[in-house]
Enzyme design. Structure first.
Site, mmCIF file in Angstrom:
data_model
loop_
_atom_site.group_PDB
_atom_site.id
_atom_site.type_symbol
_atom_site.label_atom_id
_atom_site.label_comp_id
_atom_site.label_asym_id
_atom_site.label_seq_id
_atom_site.Cartn_x
_atom_site.Cartn_y
_atom_site.Cartn_z
ATOM 1 N N TYR A 64 -1.847 -0.369 9.902
ATOM 2 C CA TYR A 64 -1.530 -0.704 8.518
ATOM 3 C C TYR A 64 -0.356 -0.502 7.815
ATOM 4 O O TYR A 64 0.259 -1.321 7.177
ATOM 5 C CB TYR A 64 -2.725 0.011 7.853
ATOM 6 C CG TYR A 64 -3.078 -0.331 6.501
ATOM 7 C CD1 TYR A 64 -3.622 -1.329 6.030
ATOM 8 C CD2 TYR A 64 -2.917 0.774 5.626
ATOM 9 C CE1 TYR A 64 -4.031 -1.648 4.973
ATOM 10 C CE2 TYR A 64 -3.308 0.478 4.213
ATOM 11 C CZ TYR A 64 -3.376 -0.753 3.979
ATOM 12 O OH TYR A 64 -4.095 -0.973 2.540
ATOM 13 N N LYS A 124 1.936 -3.219 6.199
ATOM 14 C CA LYS A 124 2.277 -3.088 4.756
ATOM 15 C C LYS A 124 3.666 -2.738 4.438
ATOM 16 O O LYS A 124 4.410 -3.147 3.387
ATOM 17 C CB LYS A 124 1.470 -2.057 3.800
ATOM 18 C CG LYS A 124 0.046 -2.242 3.959
ATOM 19 C CD LYS A 124 -0.290 -3.533 3.077
ATOM 20 C CE LYS A 124 -1.812 -3.593 2.891
ATOM 21 N NZ LYS A 124 -1.979 -4.919 1.984
ATOM 22 N N SER A 178 0.752 -1.176 -0.041
ATOM 23 C CA SER A 178 0.078 0.003 -0.233
ATOM 24 C C SER A 178 1.060 1.165 0.110
ATOM 25 O O SER A 178 1.993 1.239 0.650
ATOM 26 C CB SER A 178 -1.023 0.075 1.165
ATOM 27 O OG SER A 178 -1.407 1.402 1.418
#
Length: 309
Positions: free
Chosen positions: A155, A159, A142
């Site tokens: 997150y 990632k 991401s």
């Protein structure tokens, strides 16, 4: 078809980007193992492939546990006789700022994204090595993992970690002929649908209309289908020489992200003590690197009122 005879697993493929990846792999000839935590969603995904002549089965289970990874690989082998491709797409969000993020918020995201990628890749790579299959590992990263994003400590960590693992796997699996790459998608998803900045693009996508050129070209923001073609290509024999890369894709744009490199290097006799930095700290202050994503202003014709405005 480029993937005729290949067998693929796509985690988190019941809907959204994962479903688009699975459908494109099937369209190119691969037999696909769908994965989702919801049985009805998984069944619909399978039907979307089999109804057009493709081959697909489902495993309904959360990624993260080793047991799920084993079940996914075993299902591929039992159903289609082999495994050639793994796309690790499954993920969840628990967004909140650092000081409000609970242990559960952090652990849930890390378990699904990071541990889930690790356990499924470990199982798939073990099978590929033991059976001398020059397989393809494609992990989904991401922009948040590359540059950070407000409210996404968990997150971003997951990632960024995925890309770090991919670079290591590319080294470890090279001798076996197995490639490992990360794809950094920028596309209309359930998450971007809630961001006012992308409203005009999401609105066009939902209507089945082409997205405005500002989004597709200037921002590299597009549909799930724009990303799926890159996934299928990396899964093919044509991409045998591509490994250890982080590849961004969205709209009309494709990117190869550089590996982290030193932006500036300077030396100081005797080392960089507190005193040395206090006297000559411009090596740091004059070379600060950017953080986060920075978007240009929307053209007037693409602006939409914020929800509730």
């Amino acid at each position: 078809m480029s993937l005729d005879g290949k067998v693929a697993i796509v985690t988190g493929s019941g809907r959204g980007l994962g479903l688009a990846y699975a459908q494109e792999l099937a369209r190119q000839g691969a037999s696909v193992v769908i994965n989702d935590v919801d049985e009805a969603t998984a069944a619909e995904a399978v039907a979307s492939i089999t109804s057009t002549g493709g081959k697909a089965v489902a495993v309904v289970a959360p990624v993260g546990p080793t047991e799920t990874a084993k079940q996914l690989v075993q299902t591929a082998v039992d159903s289609y006789g082999r495994l050639d491709i793994l796309v690790t797409n499954a993920g969840v969000l628990r967004d909140t700022v650092l000081w409000k993020m609970s242990d559960e918020d952090f652990d849930t995201v890390i378990n699904v994204h990071l541990r889930g990628t690790f356990t499924t890749v470990r199982e798939a790579a073990t099978y590929m090595r033991e059976n001398q299959i020059p397989g393809r590992i494609i992990a989904i990263g991401s922009p948040t993992g590359q540059r950070g994003n407000f409210g996404q400590t968990n997150y971003a960590a997951a990632k960024a970690g995925i890309v770090g693992m991919v670079r290591t796997w590319a080294l470890e699996l090279k001798k076996a002929g197995i490639t490992a790459n990360a794809v950094i998608p920028v596309a209309a998803t359930a998450m971007t649908a809630t961001v006012p900045y992308f409203a005009a693009a999401v609105e066009a996508d939902e209507k089945g209309e082409p997205m405005p050129a500002f989004f597709r070209h200037d921002l590299g923001f597009g549909t799930a289908a724009d990303v799926a073609g890159v996934i299928a290509y990396l899964a093919s024999d044509a991409a045998a020489s591509i490994t250890g890369q982080a590849i961004g894709v969205g709209g009309d744009r494709i990117q190869v992200w550089t590996h982290p490199e030193a932006a500036v290097t300077e030396y100081h006799d005797g080392g960089w003590s507190y005193e040395a930095l206090s006297t000559d700290g411009t090596v740091l202050t004059d070379n600060l690197q950017s953080i986060g994503e920075k978007f240009p202003p929307l053209p007037d014709e693409l602006q939409r009122p914020a929800p509730g405005a």
